[in-house]
Design an enzyme around this catalytic site. Structure first.
Site, PDB file in Angstrom:
ATOM      1  N   HIS A  88       0.859  -1.186   0.000  1.00 47.49           N
ATOM      2  CA  HIS A  88       0.000   0.000   0.000  1.00 47.49           C
ATOM      3  C   HIS A  88       0.901   1.243   0.000  1.00 47.49           C
ATOM      4  O   HIS A  88       2.131   1.122  -0.059  1.00 47.49           O
ATOM      5  CB  HIS A  88      -0.944  -0.008   1.207  1.00 47.49           C
ATOM      6  CG  HIS A  88      -0.249  -0.268   2.517  1.00 47.49           C
ATOM      7  ND1 HIS A  88       0.630   0.625   3.091  1.00 47.49           N
ATOM      8  CD2 HIS A  88      -0.271  -1.341   3.350  1.00 47.49           C
ATOM      9  CE1 HIS A  88       1.085   0.139   4.224  1.00 47.49           C
ATOM     10  NE2 HIS A  88       0.572  -1.068   4.404  1.00 47.49           N
ATOM     11  N   HIS A 105       4.040   1.437   2.253  1.00 48.75           N
ATOM     12  CA  HIS A 105       5.240   0.775   1.724  1.00 48.75           C
ATOM     13  C   HIS A 105       5.892   1.635   0.630  1.00 48.75           C
ATOM     14  O   HIS A 105       7.116   1.767   0.575  1.00 48.75           O
ATOM     15  CB  HIS A 105       4.878  -0.580   1.096  1.00 48.75           C
ATOM     16  CG  HIS A 105       4.289  -1.585   2.062  1.00 48.75           C
ATOM     17  ND1 HIS A 105       3.001  -2.040   1.951  1.00 48.75           N
ATOM     18  CD2 HIS A 105       4.831  -2.218   3.130  1.00 48.75           C
ATOM     19  CE1 HIS A 105       2.762  -2.935   2.916  1.00 48.75           C
ATOM     20  NE2 HIS A 105       3.850  -3.051   3.652  1.00 48.75           N
ATOM     21  N   LYS A 154       4.915   3.255  11.840  1.00 52.04           N
ATOM     22  CA  LYS A 154       3.707   2.473  12.158  1.00 52.04           C
ATOM     23  C   LYS A 154       4.037   1.346  13.134  1.00 52.04           C
ATOM     24  O   LYS A 154       3.277   1.044  14.042  1.00 52.04           O
ATOM     25  CB  LYS A 154       3.145   1.919  10.849  1.00 52.04           C
ATOM     26  CG  LYS A 154       2.150   0.805  10.966  1.00 52.04           C
ATOM     27  CD  LYS A 154       0.789   1.365  11.139  1.00 52.04           C
ATOM     28  CE  LYS A 154      -0.316   0.331  11.113  1.00 52.04           C
ATOM     29  NZ  LYS A 154       0.064  -1.042  11.160  1.00 52.04           N
ATOM     30  N   VAL A 205       1.857   6.584   7.002  1.00 49.83           N
ATOM     31  CA  VAL A 205       0.949   7.042   5.943  1.00 49.83           C
ATOM     32  C   VAL A 205      -0.458   6.577   6.317  1.00 49.83           C
ATOM     33  O   VAL A 205      -0.667   5.418   6.686  1.00 49.83           O
ATOM     34  CB  VAL A 205       1.368   6.486   4.571  1.00 49.83           C
ATOM     35  CG1 VAL A 205       0.369   6.923   3.494  1.00 49.83           C
ATOM     36  CG2 VAL A 205       2.774   6.960   4.219  1.00 49.83           C
ATOM     37  N   SER A 213      -2.517  -0.324   6.395  1.00 51.00           N
ATOM     38  CA  SER A 213      -1.992  -1.616   6.823  1.00 51.00           C
ATOM     39  C   SER A 213      -2.521  -2.684   5.878  1.00 51.00           C
ATOM     40  O   SER A 213      -3.672  -2.606   5.429  1.00 51.00           O
ATOM     41  CB  SER A 213      -2.465  -1.919   8.244  1.00 51.00           C
ATOM     42  OG  SER A 213      -2.284  -3.297   8.544  1.00 51.00           O
ATOM     43  N   SER A 214      -1.687  -3.680   5.596  1.00 47.09           N
ATOM     44  CA  SER A 214      -2.149  -4.796   4.759  1.00 47.09           C
ATOM     45  C   SER A 214      -3.334  -5.483   5.428  1.00 47.09           C
ATOM     46  O   SER A 214      -4.210  -6.026   4.762  1.00 47.09           O
ATOM     47  CB  SER A 214      -1.023  -5.814   4.557  1.00 47.09           C
ATOM     48  OG  SER A 214       0.141  -5.166   4.079  1.00 47.09           O
TER      49      SER A 214
HETATM   50  P1  AMP Z   1       4.801  -4.988   6.581  1.00 45.22           P
HETATM   51  O1  AMP Z   1       4.662  -5.381   5.151  1.00 45.22           O
HETATM   52  O2  AMP Z   1       3.501  -4.745   7.283  1.00 45.22           O
HETATM   53  O3  AMP Z   1       5.732  -5.888   7.345  1.00 45.22           O
HETATM   54  O4  AMP Z   1       5.504  -3.566   6.577  1.00 45.22           O
HETATM   55  C1  AMP Z   1       6.710  -3.348   5.909  1.00 45.22           C
HETATM   56  C2  AMP Z   1       7.251  -1.996   6.286  1.00 45.22           C
HETATM   57  O5  AMP Z   1       6.309  -0.991   5.918  1.00 45.22           O
HETATM   58  C3  AMP Z   1       7.463  -1.860   7.803  1.00 45.22           C
HETATM   59  O6  AMP Z   1       8.665  -1.134   8.031  1.00 45.22           O
HETATM   60  C4  AMP Z   1       6.258  -1.089   8.229  1.00 45.22           C
HETATM   61  O7  AMP Z   1       6.465  -0.333   9.410  1.00 45.22           O
HETATM   62  C5  AMP Z   1       6.039  -0.172   7.036  1.00 45.22           C
HETATM   63  N1  AMP Z   1       4.655   0.308   7.030  1.00 45.22           N
HETATM   64  C6  AMP Z   1       3.530  -0.427   7.188  1.00 45.22           C
HETATM   65  N2  AMP Z   1       2.442   0.367   7.195  1.00 45.22           N
HETATM   66  C7  AMP Z   1       2.886   1.635   7.055  1.00 45.22           C
HETATM   67  C8  AMP Z   1       2.241   2.918   6.994  1.00 45.22           C
HETATM   68  N3  AMP Z   1       0.930   3.053   7.074  1.00 45.22           N
HETATM   69  N4  AMP Z   1       3.037   4.001   6.826  1.00 45.22           N
HETATM   70  C9  AMP Z   1       4.373   3.886   6.732  1.00 45.22           C
HETATM   71  N5  AMP Z   1       5.045   2.716   6.784  1.00 45.22           N
HETATM   72  C10 AMP Z   1       4.304   1.599   6.937  1.00 45.22           C
END
Ligand code: AMP
Length: 275
Positions: free
Chosen positions: A25, A28, A140, A167, A176-177
């Protein structure tokens, strides 16, 4: 990937790295964009890491869509997508895990035992493969950032850890995913995390300094919707993650929430400095 990175480094090119679990999203992509602006080559990994999920968590149903993610990254101008298989990361006979000690005992570490061992281990493995000069993480997951910063410091890893702002959707919900799991009613209820954080920020701006009182008021907001089951509302020193009874001027704090909305566990936070 290891050979590719070694070659890039030999050419003197700076590598920026964004580890993710996919279902990408704008959160990322903000990390990808930052990396592109600061490095010669940007690598994003997509790997749903089994060792960071608890027994009863959502590893099996975590959203996965390679084609969607691949095209999002292509559009964003990411140079390399690293998409390893389980058997490459944790081959038969794998037996090494990294435990960061103090900072993993509270909050997410308390409610998700073993989670940060999985996180520290996979990030270390990925760093060894990708060999980044800089790695990008989202605020986040504030405690995750602190754990990785601690590991990087303690193990003398030669990587600069960059933490980027959260974000949000237009209405304030942190991207969030896992938001994909929410039905229409839950999507509305999920906004209570942002509401509770905003209310707490307002209280602090108006002079409230009592940590417990602010935490309780955040909890009341979360409990006001029937689909919610909060794990915690907590205010901690942004460096140590210690809780202080009274907030102090000039000090930065994380306001942190973890709350289940229906079956979906969401986390969110604000970072603020008390004036
Ligand atoms: P994930 O795929 O959820 O493991 O997240 C991968 C990276 O993206 C991690 O460093 C998260 O903290 C970051 N991330 C996830 N959601 C957000 C967001 N809404 N804003 C900024 N970074 C994010």
């Amino acid at each position: 990937m290891q050979k590719l990175s070694a070659g890039l480094k030999q050419e003197g090119r700076k590598i920026g790295f964004i580890p993710t679990m996919g279902y990408l999203h704008e959160g990322h992509i903000s990390l990808v964009n930052k990396s592109k602006s600061e490095n010669d080559v940007t690598v994003t990994s997509i790997y749903v890491n089994p060792t960071q999920f608890g027994q009863n968590e959502d590893y099996g149903k975590y959203p996965r869509d390679f084609d969607r993610d691949n095209s999002i990254l292509e559009k964003a101008g990411c140079d390399i997508l690293f998409y390893p298989e389980d058997s490459a990361i944790y081959p038969a006979g794998y037996q090494t895990y990294i435990n960061v000690q103090e900072i993993t005992k509270v909050l997410e570490g308390e409610f998700r035992p073993g989670h940060f061992t999985g996180v520290a281990t996979i990030v270390n493995i990925l760093f060894n493969i990708v060999k980044p000069d800089r790695a990008y993480f989202g605020q986040k997951d504030a405690q995750q950032c602190a754990v990785i910063q601690q590991m990087t410091l303690d193990l003398k890893l030669d990587v600069e850890i960059r933490v980027m702002p959260i974000v949000r959707e237009r209405d304030g919900l942190a991207m969030s995913s896992r938001n994909k799991y929410l039905n229409e009613k839950e999507r509305k209820d999920a906004l209570d995390l942002f509401r509770a954080l905003s209310m707490a920020k307002g209280l602090i701006e108006n002079g409230e300094r009592n940590t417990e009182l602010i935490e309780k008021k955040m909890m009341e907001i979360l409990k006001s919707v029937d689909s919610s089951a909060p794990d915690y509302t907590r205010i901690v020193n942004s460096r140590s993650f210690d809780r202080e009874q009274e907030l102090r001027e000039g000090v930065s704090y994380y306001l942190l929430i973890a709350c289940r909305i229906g079956a979906t566990r969401l986390i969110d936070n604000f970072l603020l400095t008390v004036n």
